[in-house]
Write a protein that holds these residues in place. Structure first.
Motif, PDB file in Angstrom:
ATOM      1  N   GLU A   1       1.283  -0.793 -10.501  1.00  0.00           N
ATOM      2  CA  GLU A   1       1.670  -1.515  -8.725  1.00  0.00           C
ATOM      3  C   GLU A   1       2.246  -0.777  -8.288  1.00  0.00           C
ATOM      4  O   GLU A   1       3.503  -1.769  -6.289  1.00  0.00           O
ATOM      5  CB  GLU A   1       2.177  -3.024  -9.283  1.00  0.00           C
ATOM      6  CG  GLU A   1       3.340  -2.972 -10.504  1.00  0.00           C
ATOM      7  CD  GLU A   1       3.081  -2.411 -11.756  1.00  0.00           C
ATOM      8  OE1 GLU A   1       2.530  -3.533 -12.277  1.00  0.00           O
ATOM      9  OE2 GLU A   1       1.996  -1.771 -12.032  1.00  0.00           O
TER      10      GLU A   1
ATOM     11  N   ARG B   1       4.560   2.135  -5.730  1.00  0.00           N
ATOM     12  CA  ARG B   1       4.468   2.874  -3.985  1.00  0.00           C
ATOM     13  C   ARG B   1       3.330   3.515  -4.610  1.00  0.00           C
ATOM     14  O   ARG B   1       2.383   3.449  -3.533  1.00  0.00           O
ATOM     15  CB  ARG B   1       5.439   3.212  -4.423  1.00  0.00           C
ATOM     16  CG  ARG B   1       6.017   3.888  -2.234  1.00  0.00           C
ATOM     17  CD  ARG B   1       6.823   5.241  -2.484  1.00  0.00           C
ATOM     18  NE  ARG B   1       6.736   4.988  -1.100  1.00  0.00           N
ATOM     19  CZ  ARG B   1       7.811   6.428  -0.681  1.00  0.00           C
ATOM     20  NH1 ARG B   1       8.534   6.825  -1.605  1.00  0.00           N
ATOM     21  NH2 ARG B   1       7.303   7.326   0.688  1.00  0.00           N
TER      22      ARG B   1
ATOM     23  N   ALA C   1      -5.744  -2.212  -0.134  1.00  0.00           N
ATOM     24  CA  ALA C   1      -5.012  -2.420  -2.043  1.00  0.00           C
ATOM     25  C   ALA C   1      -4.496  -3.884  -1.564  1.00  0.00           C
ATOM     26  O   ALA C   1      -3.967  -4.640  -2.540  1.00  0.00           O
ATOM     27  CB  ALA C   1      -4.075  -1.540  -2.049  1.00  0.00           C
ATOM     28  N   GLN C   2      -4.216  -4.232  -0.314  1.00  0.00           N
ATOM     29  CA  GLN C   2      -3.401  -5.451  -0.113  1.00  0.00           C
ATOM     30  C   GLN C   2      -4.211  -6.680   0.242  1.00  0.00           C
ATOM     31  O   GLN C   2      -4.656  -7.798  -0.210  1.00  0.00           O
ATOM     32  CB  GLN C   2      -3.157  -5.838   1.109  1.00  0.00           C
ATOM     33  CG  GLN C   2      -4.191  -5.556   2.316  1.00  0.00           C
ATOM     34  CD  GLN C   2      -4.497  -5.267   3.615  1.00  0.00           C
ATOM     35  OE1 GLN C   2      -2.958  -5.522   4.251  1.00  0.00           O
ATOM     36  NE2 GLN C   2      -4.528  -5.244   4.486  1.00  0.00           N
TER      37      GLN C   2
ATOM     38  N   CYS D   1      -6.066  -6.807  -3.446  1.00  0.00           N
ATOM     39  CA  CYS D   1      -6.260  -6.541  -4.639  1.00  0.00           C
ATOM     40  C   CYS D   1      -5.421  -7.612  -5.314  1.00  0.00           C
ATOM     41  O   CYS D   1      -4.405  -8.184  -4.847  1.00  0.00           O
ATOM     42  CB  CYS D   1      -5.501  -5.524  -5.602  1.00  0.00           C
ATOM     43  SG  CYS D   1      -6.715  -3.788  -5.488  1.00  0.00           S
TER      44      CYS D   1
ATOM     45  N   GLU E   1      -4.734   0.672   2.541  1.00  0.00           N
ATOM     46  CA  GLU E   1      -5.112  -0.658   3.132  1.00  0.00           C
ATOM     47  C   GLU E   1      -5.202  -1.425   2.449  1.00  0.00           C
ATOM     48  O   GLU E   1      -5.433  -2.722   2.080  1.00  0.00           O
ATOM     49  CB  GLU E   1      -4.945  -0.486   4.855  1.00  0.00           C
ATOM     50  CG  GLU E   1      -4.916   0.203   4.945  1.00  0.00           C
ATOM     51  CD  GLU E   1      -4.770   0.128   7.313  1.00  0.00           C
ATOM     52  OE1 GLU E   1      -5.309  -0.318   7.314  1.00  0.00           O
ATOM     53  OE2 GLU E   1      -3.653   0.880   7.895  1.00  0.00           O
TER      54      GLU E   1
ATOM     55  N   PRO F   1       1.000  -1.459   2.076  1.00  0.00           N
ATOM     56  CA  PRO F   1       0.567  -1.060   0.362  1.00  0.00           C
ATOM     57  C   PRO F   1       1.954  -2.285  -0.285  1.00  0.00           C
ATOM     58  O   PRO F   1       2.976  -2.281   0.391  1.00  0.00           O
ATOM     59  CB  PRO F   1       1.019  -0.257   0.143  1.00  0.00           C
ATOM     60  CG  PRO F   1       0.646   0.996   1.387  1.00  0.00           C
ATOM     61  CD  PRO F   1       1.461   0.332   2.317  1.00  0.00           C
ATOM     62  N   SER F   2       1.485  -2.651  -1.417  1.00  0.00           N
ATOM     63  CA  SER F   2       1.919  -3.319  -1.846  1.00  0.00           C
ATOM     64  C   SER F   2       3.159  -2.996  -2.364  1.00  0.00           C
ATOM     65  O   SER F   2       3.209  -1.699  -3.045  1.00  0.00           O
ATOM     66  CB  SER F   2       1.342  -4.396  -2.972  1.00  0.00           C
ATOM     67  OG  SER F   2       1.055  -3.727  -4.017  1.00  0.00           O
ATOM     68  N   GLN F   3       4.593  -3.911  -2.768  1.00  0.00           N
ATOM     69  CA  GLN F   3       5.284  -3.233  -3.359  1.00  0.00           C
ATOM     70  C   GLN F   3       5.555  -3.858  -4.537  1.00  0.00           C
ATOM     71  O   GLN F   3       5.425  -4.516  -4.837  1.00  0.00           O
ATOM     72  CB  GLN F   3       7.363  -3.425  -2.057  1.00  0.00           C
ATOM     73  CG  GLN F   3       7.209  -3.405  -1.514  1.00  0.00           C
ATOM     74  CD  GLN F   3       6.579  -1.391  -1.400  1.00  0.00           C
ATOM     75  OE1 GLN F   3       7.441  -0.725  -2.027  1.00  0.00           O
ATOM     76  NE2 GLN F   3       6.174  -1.233  -0.793  1.00  0.00           N
TER      77      GLN F   3
ATOM     78  N   TYR G   1      -3.784   1.680  -7.586  1.00  0.00           N
ATOM     79  CA  TYR G   1      -4.042   0.307  -6.625  1.00  0.00           C
ATOM     80  C   TYR G   1      -3.806   1.284  -5.078  1.00  0.00           C
ATOM     81  O   TYR G   1      -4.391   1.719  -4.353  1.00  0.00           O
ATOM     82  CB  TYR G   1      -4.662  -0.551  -6.881  1.00  0.00           C
ATOM     83  CG  TYR G   1      -4.140  -0.903  -8.093  1.00  0.00           C
ATOM     84  CD1 TYR G   1      -5.890  -1.159  -8.364  1.00  0.00           C
ATOM     85  CD2 TYR G   1      -3.770  -1.623  -9.336  1.00  0.00           C
ATOM     86  CE1 TYR G   1      -6.759  -1.578  -9.746  1.00  0.00           C
ATOM     87  CE2 TYR G   1      -4.312  -1.804 -10.166  1.00  0.00           C
ATOM     88  CZ  TYR G   1      -5.730  -2.012 -10.412  1.00  0.00           C
ATOM     89  OH  TYR G   1      -6.431  -1.931 -11.666  1.00  0.00           O
ATOM     90  N   ASN G   2      -2.570   1.637  -4.483  1.00  0.00           N
ATOM     91  CA  ASN G   2      -2.116   1.467  -3.784  1.00  0.00           C
ATOM     92  C   ASN G   2      -2.580   3.597  -3.276  1.00  0.00           C
ATOM     93  O   ASN G   2      -2.598   3.457  -1.866  1.00  0.00           O
ATOM     94  CB  ASN G   2       0.278   1.525  -3.592  1.00  0.00           C
ATOM     95  CG  ASN G   2       0.737   0.413  -3.447  1.00  0.00           C
ATOM     96  OD1 ASN G   2      -0.555  -0.459  -2.860  1.00  0.00           O
ATOM     97  ND2 ASN G   2       1.114   0.075  -3.777  1.00  0.00           N
ATOM     98  N   SER G   3      -2.331   4.114  -3.570  1.00  0.00           N
ATOM     99  CA  SER G   3      -2.309   5.845  -3.924  1.00  0.00           C
ATOM    100  C   SER G   3      -4.208   5.334  -3.542  1.00  0.00           C
ATOM    101  O   SER G   3      -4.515   6.550  -2.571  1.00  0.00           O
ATOM    102  CB  SER G   3      -1.938   6.262  -5.049  1.00  0.00           C
ATOM    103  OG  SER G   3      -2.837   5.965  -5.856  1.00  0.00           O
TER     104      SER G   3
END
Length: 470
Positions: free
Chosen positions: A241, A243, A255-256, A258, A253, A2-4, A247-249
């Motif tokens: 954006e 954690r 989410a990358q 996006c 995977e 997931p993006s940070q 989008y991450n939740s």
């Protein structure tokens, strides 16, 4: 992985950027052509809502809403006054209930169905002007379509309905705007909405009614979040954006894939509202190209239906799980909602009847033996030339017993931004829908009210003018 969250030193968080834009947004900043299209999108939605009032799902929803309590907020086309949030939920059900409402293709979202009920109720409650109502609607559409576009269609792939999910955030912002909240409060409202946003796609398995609740429930969440923010309640900052941000939740995977930049891209310069597609058919937008292809083949009358051996429907790979599977259910829809998400039924109806409208989704029509027999011959394949998500393309290929083959392709679905319904087309659709429930004179009165919403009428009078009347 997931993006940070990006460094806040380099640029503001998305929620902060959207809040700042919303706080500075004005009616005068909206180009005339965008205002005009916005009023026609509102007209389309309210016409659908009026048509929905004659259906059982609307009556049952109103019975449930009435049991929850009364209030002073209006319900479109119905003789009822509900608490503000219940009215938003009910109006969302009416606008979205026939799956005839508009769609932003890239975001794959029915943005009007959540934004408009929220704006109507809150604008009336705050005694806003008609200009303020229209301005808030345009703002909500610009926010919802961009936030949905970030996911690139990913929400559907993991079982979430972006209309309900994203609608909570746009509804929070337009509520805060109409309540004259500060940019800081607007950012906080989005953070609170993160814990309320929802919308599940399990209804696709059996034609359940729950999708009808999603847009209105998004409005309920948005109003709740904004009101809590106005009173100083604290929500997270990295809403999108972070954690465990949206989008991450919700995408894991995916989410990358996006593009977070789409959330704020060209705000105030490019108007996504003009990219919203108005539906020519009352069904999931993903079925339209194949339905229209089948209707075109019917109109060409080049073969005998009795000689059909097999039918192949080419659809975007990304939508197969929504309108083609499980195949046994799709070939024999149990109710209108099943039919609205069925490529086999849409194609069979188009080929045999030359139509795929509201009448073709009535209970008796769904049981027609000849249509079901034809639907059983419909197979599906991923369209190798799909333009998804910009276009919901489709093709129908009919194979006959003697080996001959007939086909028709709709590369750009009718009503898409690149092949739009005109404002005149929308007016005609409105008149057809309202003819189901009100007189022509009453329909014309409502039409003029909506198309002149920014010409002096206040939001409370506007909402009161849309209730049931002889």
């Amino acid at each position: 992985m997931p993006s940070q969250p990006p460094s806040t030193a380099s640029k503001p968080l998305i929620a902060e950027a959207l809040a700042d834009y919303a706080a500075r947004f004005t009616y005068d900043a909206i180009p005339t052509v965008v205002r005009d299209r916005a009023k026609h999108l509102m007209l389309d939605a309210i016409g659908i809502a009026l048509a929905s009032t004659r259906y059982d799902f609307a009556k049952r929803a109103l019975a449930a809403s009435t049991e929850l309590g009364s209030g002073t907020s209006q319900v479109i086309g119905m003789d009822a006054q509900l608490a503000l949030r219940d009215a938003i939920l009910m109006n969302g059900v009416l606008i979205h209930g026939l799956d005839y409402d508009d769609t932003h293709a890239r975001g794959v979202i029915h943005a009007t169905a959540s934004v408009l009920p929220t704006v109507m109720a809150v604008a009336a409650d705050t005694r806003a002007s008609g200009k303020d109502l229209l301005s808030a609607y345009v703002l909500g559409m610009e926010i919802a379509t961009r936030l949905a576009s970030v996911a690139k269609g990913g929400f559907h792939q993991v079982g979430f309905h972006p209309t309900g999910l994203i609608g909570a955030f746009s509804s929070a912002l337009v509520t805060a705007k109409l309540q004259n909240q500060s940019a800081a409060q607007m950012a906080m409202a989005q953070g609170i909405a993160l814990s309320m946003a929802s919308g599940n796609l399990e209804f696709l398995q059996d034609g359940a009614w729950t999708k009808r609740l999603h847009p209105g429930w998004a409005g309920v969440a948005g109003v709740t979040a904004a009101t809590y923010a106005r009173h100083g309640f604290i929500g997270p900052r990295a809403v999108y954006e972070g954690r465990f941000g949206l989008y991450n939740s919700h995408l894991g995977e995916r989410a990358q894939d996006c593009d977070l930049g789409l959330a704020t891209a060209d705000l105030g310069q490019v108007w996504e509202l003009t990219q919203v597609a108005v539906k020519p058919l009352p069904a999931c937008h993903f079925t339209h190209a194949c339905a229209d292809s089948a209707i075109a083949l019917h109109e060409r009358a080049e073969f005998d239906i009795a000689q059909i051996k097999r039918i192949r429907a080419l659809v975007p790979a990304e939508v197969i799980g929504i309108v083609c599977e499980p195949v046994a259910n799709k070939r024999r829809p149990q109710n209108s909602y099943d039919a609205q998400f069925s490529i086999p039924y849409a194609v069979a109806s188009g080929l045999l009847r030359g139509r795929f409208g509201l009448a073709e989704q009535e209970a008796d029509a769904l049981k027609a033996a000849d249509v079901l027999a034809l639907a059983a011959k419909v197979d599906y394949e991923a369209d190798p030339d799909s333009g998804f998500p910009r276009h919901y393309s489709g093709e129908v290929i009919v194979e006959l017993n003697d080996g001959r083959e007939f086909r028709h392709r709709e590369a750009i679905n009718r009503g898409a931004a690149d092949r739009p319904l005109s404002n005149a087309d929308i007016v005609n659709k409105f008149m057809e829908n309202t003819a189901l429930v009100v007189s022509a004179a009453r329909a014309e009165q409502i039409r003029e009210l909506i198309l002149n919403v920014d010409s002096g009428v206040d939001a409370l009078t506007f909402s009161r003018s849309l209730v049931a009347r002889a």
